[in-house]
Scaffold this motif. Structure first.
Motif, mmCIF file in Angstrom:
data_model
loop_
_atom_site.group_PDB
_atom_site.id
_atom_site.type_symbol
_atom_site.label_atom_id
_atom_site.label_comp_id
_atom_site.label_asym_id
_atom_site.label_seq_id
_atom_site.Cartn_x
_atom_site.Cartn_y
_atom_site.Cartn_z
ATOM 1 N N LEU A 14 0.932 -1.472 -0.012
ATOM 2 C CA LEU A 14 -0.093 -0.027 0.076
ATOM 3 C C LEU A 14 0.787 1.158 -0.100
ATOM 4 C CD1 LEU A 14 -3.015 -1.239 2.225
ATOM 5 C CD2 LEU A 14 -2.785 -0.834 -0.320
ATOM 6 N N PRO A 15 1.916 1.529 0.625
ATOM 7 C CA PRO A 15 2.657 2.382 0.372
ATOM 8 C C PRO A 15 3.226 2.710 -0.981
ATOM 9 C CG PRO A 15 3.641 1.334 2.175
ATOM 10 C CD PRO A 15 2.431 0.460 1.709
ATOM 11 N N LEU A 39 -1.737 7.079 3.661
ATOM 12 C CA LEU A 39 -1.813 5.888 3.614
ATOM 13 C C LEU A 39 -2.972 5.175 4.317
ATOM 14 C CD1 LEU A 39 -0.242 2.975 3.156
ATOM 15 C CD2 LEU A 39 1.185 3.589 5.086
ATOM 16 N N ALA A 40 -3.344 6.044 5.474
ATOM 17 C CA ALA A 40 -4.318 5.348 6.250
ATOM 18 C C ALA A 40 -5.473 5.288 5.536
ATOM 19 C CB ALA A 40 -4.622 6.264 7.566
ATOM 20 N N GLU A 41 -5.996 6.240 4.681
ATOM 21 C CA GLU A 41 -7.174 6.209 3.794
ATOM 22 C C GLU A 41 -7.178 4.996 2.658
ATOM 23 O OE1 GLU A 41 -10.945 6.814 1.914
ATOM 24 O OE2 GLU A 41 -10.193 7.138 4.109
ATOM 25 N N MET A 42 -5.971 4.893 2.105
ATOM 26 C CA MET A 42 -5.816 3.822 1.298
ATOM 27 C C MET A 42 -5.932 2.473 1.690
ATOM 28 S SD MET A 42 -5.394 5.496 -1.769
ATOM 29 C CE MET A 42 -4.680 4.426 -2.976
ATOM 30 N N ARG A 44 -7.879 1.862 4.221
ATOM 31 C CA ARG A 44 -9.223 1.693 4.550
ATOM 32 C C ARG A 44 -9.944 1.093 3.405
ATOM 33 N NH1 ARG A 44 -13.798 3.304 3.483
ATOM 34 N NH2 ARG A 44 -13.083 4.989 2.315
ATOM 35 N N ARG A 45 -9.492 1.897 2.085
ATOM 36 C CA ARG A 45 -10.276 1.412 1.019
ATOM 37 C C ARG A 45 -9.735 0.112 0.638
ATOM 38 N NH1 ARG A 45 -9.430 6.998 -2.617
ATOM 39 N NH2 ARG A 45 -10.219 8.463 -1.316
ATOM 40 N N PHE A 46 -8.578 -0.176 0.650
ATOM 41 C CA PHE A 46 -8.099 -1.607 0.255
ATOM 42 C C PHE A 46 -8.876 -2.709 1.305
ATOM 43 C CE2 PHE A 46 -5.342 -5.092 1.541
ATOM 44 C CZ PHE A 46 -5.149 -5.715 0.576
ATOM 45 N N ARG A 47 -8.942 -2.269 2.432
ATOM 46 C CA ARG A 47 -9.552 -3.461 3.569
ATOM 47 C C ARG A 47 -11.013 -3.468 3.075
ATOM 48 N NH1 ARG A 47 -6.530 -1.746 9.036
ATOM 49 N NH2 ARG A 47 -4.612 -2.686 8.463
#
Length: 176
Positions: A14-15, A39-42, A44-47
């Motif tokens: 994700l980074p 990164l935290a939002e990406m 969240r979206r991935f999960r």
């Protein structure tokens, strides 16, 4: 050309995905986001996509993430549950190397195997010939253009809608 490996995304990817998307947000018109998500939002979206059973892939070139693609719900209402919307983004140094095509082929195959029946591409900027061309190579048909629906970089942008049937498409009703 170096070998390209396509594999399911891991959180450790994700980074790199966040960096690729941030550049697309800051410099391009493929996405209508104006501020790059962190990164935290990406994560969240991935999960959210992973937990929902949607496929998410990365392409590795020489061991480095060169791009990614995923599918997610087209719309939230239950009648749309057999239709997905796709996204594909590449590191700019990876353009024109067939990586986007490989990612899309893997994504289409995975969505078909999961029982989805239609895939929609919502392409930011009607001048995005590379994305329109990629989707055309993957069998997508043009279904429409929404003129001047986004404002980015001081200009109005269109979205192009393309669609491809998956598996049996609309020829039969799903059993689930």
């Amino acid at each position: 050309m170096s070998a390209v490996e396509i594999r399911p995304t891991q959180e450790s990817d994700l980074p790199a995905i966040t960096a690729i998307y941030a550049q697309a947000v800051r410099e391009g018109t493929a996405t209508f986001e104006l501020d790059p998500p962190d990164l935290a939002e990406m994560t969240r979206r991935f999960r959210s996509l992973s937990d929902g059973g949607f496929p998410y892939f990365v392409a590795l070139l020489d061991g480095r993430i060169a791009g990614y693609a995923y599918a997610g719900p087209y719309r939230p209402r239950p009648a749309y549950r057999f239709t997905v919307e796709n996204s594909v983004y590449l590191d700019p140094i990876s353009h024109r190397r067939g990586i986007g095509l490989r990612l899309m082929q893997e994504l289409i195959e995975a969505c078909t195997a999961r029982g989805f029946r239609q895939m929609i591409a919502v392409i930011g900027d009607s001048a995005n010939a590379a994305s329109v061309g990629l989707h055309t190579k993957c069998g997508f048909q043009m279904i429409g253009t929404h003129p001047s629906v986004g404002l980015k970089f001081g200009r109005w942008l269109d979205t192009v809608m393309m669609q491809v049937p998956l598996g049996e498409g609309a020829t039969t009703l799903p059993t689930k």
